[in-house]
Design an enzyme around this catalytic site. Structure first.
Site, PDB file in Angstrom:
ATOM      1  N   ASN A 130      20.223  11.234  -7.682  1.00 10.80           N
ATOM      2  CA  ASN A 130      20.542  12.058  -6.513  1.00 10.80           C
ATOM      3  C   ASN A 130      19.314  12.860  -6.116  1.00 10.80           C
ATOM      4  O   ASN A 130      18.491  13.209  -6.962  1.00 10.80           O
ATOM      5  CB  ASN A 130      21.689  13.022  -6.881  1.00 10.80           C
ATOM      6  CG  ASN A 130      22.105  13.898  -5.715  1.00 10.80           C
ATOM      7  OD1 ASN A 130      22.331  13.406  -4.597  1.00 10.80           O
ATOM      8  ND2 ASN A 130      22.204  15.198  -5.942  1.00 10.80           N
ATOM      9  N   ASP A 154      24.833  18.556 -10.076  1.00 13.97           N
ATOM     10  CA  ASP A 154      23.381  18.821 -10.080  1.00 13.97           C
ATOM     11  C   ASP A 154      22.857  19.125 -11.487  1.00 13.97           C
ATOM     12  O   ASP A 154      21.818  19.767 -11.643  1.00 13.97           O
ATOM     13  CB  ASP A 154      23.005  19.973  -9.120  1.00 13.97           C
ATOM     14  CG  ASP A 154      23.319  19.637  -7.674  1.00 13.97           C
ATOM     15  OD1 ASP A 154      23.200  18.463  -7.291  1.00 13.97           O
ATOM     16  OD2 ASP A 154      23.688  20.556  -6.924  1.00 13.97           O
ATOM     17  N   MET A 184      27.889  12.927   0.748  1.00 18.61           N
ATOM     18  CA  MET A 184      28.567  14.226   0.761  1.00 18.61           C
ATOM     19  C   MET A 184      29.920  14.248   0.045  1.00 18.61           C
ATOM     20  O   MET A 184      30.675  15.203   0.194  1.00 18.61           O
ATOM     21  CB  MET A 184      28.745  14.710   2.209  1.00 18.61           C
ATOM     22  CG  MET A 184      27.443  14.847   2.972  1.00 18.61           C
ATOM     23  SD  MET A 184      26.297  16.003   2.210  1.00 18.61           S
ATOM     24  CE  MET A 184      26.938  17.528   2.863  1.00 18.61           C
ATOM     25  N   HIS A 228      18.266  16.440  -4.445  1.00 18.93           N
ATOM     26  CA  HIS A 228      18.801  17.769  -4.117  1.00 18.93           C
ATOM     27  C   HIS A 228      17.675  18.611  -3.497  1.00 18.93           C
ATOM     28  O   HIS A 228      16.568  18.647  -4.048  1.00 18.93           O
ATOM     29  CB  HIS A 228      19.341  18.449  -5.382  1.00 18.93           C
ATOM     30  CG  HIS A 228      19.931  19.781  -5.089  1.00 18.93           C
ATOM     31  ND1 HIS A 228      21.183  19.940  -4.526  1.00 18.93           N
ATOM     32  CD2 HIS A 228      19.410  21.039  -5.222  1.00 18.93           C
ATOM     33  CE1 HIS A 228      21.425  21.226  -4.349  1.00 18.93           C
ATOM     34  NE2 HIS A 228      20.367  21.909  -4.762  1.00 18.93           N
ATOM     35  N   ALA A 258       8.642  16.916   0.605  1.00 15.87           N
ATOM     36  CA  ALA A 258       9.110  16.691  -0.768  1.00 15.87           C
ATOM     37  C   ALA A 258      10.103  15.531  -0.854  1.00 15.87           C
ATOM     38  O   ALA A 258       9.818  14.508  -1.474  1.00 15.87           O
ATOM     39  CB  ALA A 258       9.719  17.966  -1.342  1.00 15.87           C
ATOM     40  N   GLU A 259      11.262  15.654  -0.204  1.00 18.24           N
ATOM     41  CA  GLU A 259      12.323  14.650  -0.404  1.00 18.24           C
ATOM     42  C   GLU A 259      11.861  13.226  -0.103  1.00 18.24           C
ATOM     43  O   GLU A 259      12.065  12.312  -0.900  1.00 18.24           O
ATOM     44  CB  GLU A 259      13.541  14.973   0.480  1.00 18.24           C
ATOM     45  CG  GLU A 259      14.240  16.256   0.101  1.00 18.24           C
ATOM     46  CD  GLU A 259      15.477  16.507   0.952  1.00 18.24           C
ATOM     47  OE1 GLU A 259      16.261  15.589   1.192  1.00 18.24           O
ATOM     48  OE2 GLU A 259      15.664  17.659   1.383  1.00 18.24           O
ATOM     49  N   LEU A 299      31.809  12.554  -6.769  1.00 21.67           N
ATOM     50  CA  LEU A 299      32.164  11.412  -7.626  1.00 21.67           C
ATOM     51  C   LEU A 299      32.624  12.003  -8.951  1.00 21.67           C
ATOM     52  O   LEU A 299      31.921  12.821  -9.551  1.00 21.67           O
ATOM     53  CB  LEU A 299      30.961  10.492  -7.820  1.00 21.67           C
ATOM     54  CG  LEU A 299      30.512   9.745  -6.551  1.00 21.67           C
ATOM     55  CD1 LEU A 299      29.162   9.085  -6.758  1.00 21.67           C
ATOM     56  CD2 LEU A 299      31.558   8.720  -6.113  1.00 21.67           C
ATOM     57  N   GLY A 341      20.669   9.882   7.321  1.00 18.85           N
ATOM     58  CA  GLY A 341      20.001   8.814   6.579  1.00 18.85           C
ATOM     59  C   GLY A 341      18.485   8.825   6.632  1.00 18.85           C
ATOM     60  O   GLY A 341      17.854   7.779   6.493  1.00 18.85           O
ATOM     61  N   THR A 342      17.890  10.031   6.773  1.00 20.80           N
ATOM     62  CA  THR A 342      16.416  10.040   6.782  1.00 20.80           C
ATOM     63  C   THR A 342      15.857   9.697   5.394  1.00 20.80           C
ATOM     64  O   THR A 342      14.791   9.087   5.297  1.00 20.80           O
ATOM     65  CB  THR A 342      15.847  11.402   7.243  1.00 20.80           C
ATOM     66  OG1 THR A 342      16.291  12.430   6.353  1.00 20.80           O
ATOM     67  CG2 THR A 342      16.270  11.716   8.663  1.00 20.80           C
TER      68      THR A 342
HETATM   69  C1  GRF Z   1      19.081  15.948   2.367  1.00 13.69           C
HETATM   70  O1  GRF Z   1      18.609  17.250   2.544  1.00 13.69           O
HETATM   71  C2  GRF Z   1      19.447  15.741   0.930  1.00 13.69           C
HETATM   72  O2  GRF Z   1      18.631  16.423   0.042  1.00 13.69           O
HETATM   73  C3  GRF Z   1      20.814  16.312   0.907  1.00 13.69           C
HETATM   74  O3  GRF Z   1      21.404  15.917   2.118  1.00 13.69           O
HETATM   75  C4  GRF Z   1      20.394  15.716   3.094  1.00 13.69           C
HETATM   76  C5  GRF Z   1      20.546  14.309   3.611  1.00 13.69           C
HETATM   77  O4  GRF Z   1      19.782  14.014   4.724  1.00 13.69           O
HETATM   78  N1  GRF Z   1      21.499  16.013  -0.308  1.00 13.69           N
HETATM   79  P1  GRF Z   1      19.645  12.508   5.225  1.00 13.69           P
HETATM   80  O5  GRF Z   1      21.038  11.965   5.505  1.00 13.69           O
HETATM   81  O6  GRF Z   1      18.923  11.712   4.199  1.00 13.69           O
HETATM   82  O7  GRF Z   1      18.863  12.627   6.511  1.00 13.69           O
END
Ligand code: GRF
Length: 204
Positions: free
Chosen positions: A112, A155, A95, A114, A184-185, A98, A16-17
């Protein structure tokens, strides 16, 4: 005031980061047009649930294993979303698959994150560390993250935001994963959530 905001559900399965980044950016005001109203985890042991509890966000577990079918799994999720009047769904390390039956009900309302620059290293089988292993095996010098809408193609939905990250000599899948997350994320997911929430709010 909070009634005016777009009600967001974040769906998680692990650490859940990305959820934490959303919580932090809501606090700091980057996310102003939406409000995280619900966290749904497919995994009862996900640390993401602790993060939701600590932030005082309503949370629930819907375990795929405990459902006899995909249909039952999605029905449980749909009920929670409806009960909580959710308007935008954010998959942040969710994970589970759907199905189209689910995604067609929420056109341009599921997003989402990715961990690559789509269309590279995406689609079936490309999740978690596998994505970064594939990027290193190919030898790309630049990778990154993509936020996109979710439709029936894995995706394959419309891209909302992307950010590039350099691959460094000596990177392992783990070091690359971390750099993609930090650089990035955790940056573009909150920005994209605000962008989509603002657009939904304006179209109300
Ligand atoms: C992230 O790398 C995200 O891009 C992928 O799963 C990972 C989830 O990490 N789909 P977190 O649970 O948010 O730490």
């Amino acid at each position: 005031m909070s009634n005016d905001k777009i009600k967001i559900a974040v769906m998680v399965s692990g650490g859940g980061t990305n959820l934490q980044a959303l919580i932090d950016k809501q606090k700091s005001g980057v996310i102003a047009s939406g409000e995280i109203s619900l966290v749904i985890s497919s995994n009862p042991n996900a640390f993401a649930l602790e993060r939701a509890k600590k932030a005082g966000i309503k949370n629930a577990v819907v375990s795929r294993k405990e459902c006899s079918s995909q249909q039952e799994f999605e029905k449980k999720i749909s009920s929670l979303l409806a009960e909580n009047k959710i308007e935008l769904i954010v998959l942040a390390g969710f994970m589970c698959i759907l199905s189209e039956n689910f995604t067609v009900k929420f056109p341009k309302r599921i997003i989402n994150i990715h961990p690559s620059l789509i269309p590279s290293f995406c689609g079936k089988g490309f999740y978690g560390l596998h994505v970064h292993e594939a990027a290193l095996a190919y030898g790309v010098k630049v990778t990154g993250a993509t936020v996109h809408f979710v439709n029936e193609i894995p995706d394959g939905g419309e891209i909302i935001m992307q950010k590039a990250v350099e691959v460094e000599d000596g990177d392992t899948p783990q070091t690359l994963q971390k750099r993609v997350m930090v650089n990035a994320e955790w940056i573009i997911l909150p920005q994209a959530v605000e962008k989509v929430s603002r657009e939904l709010l304006e179209s109300k």
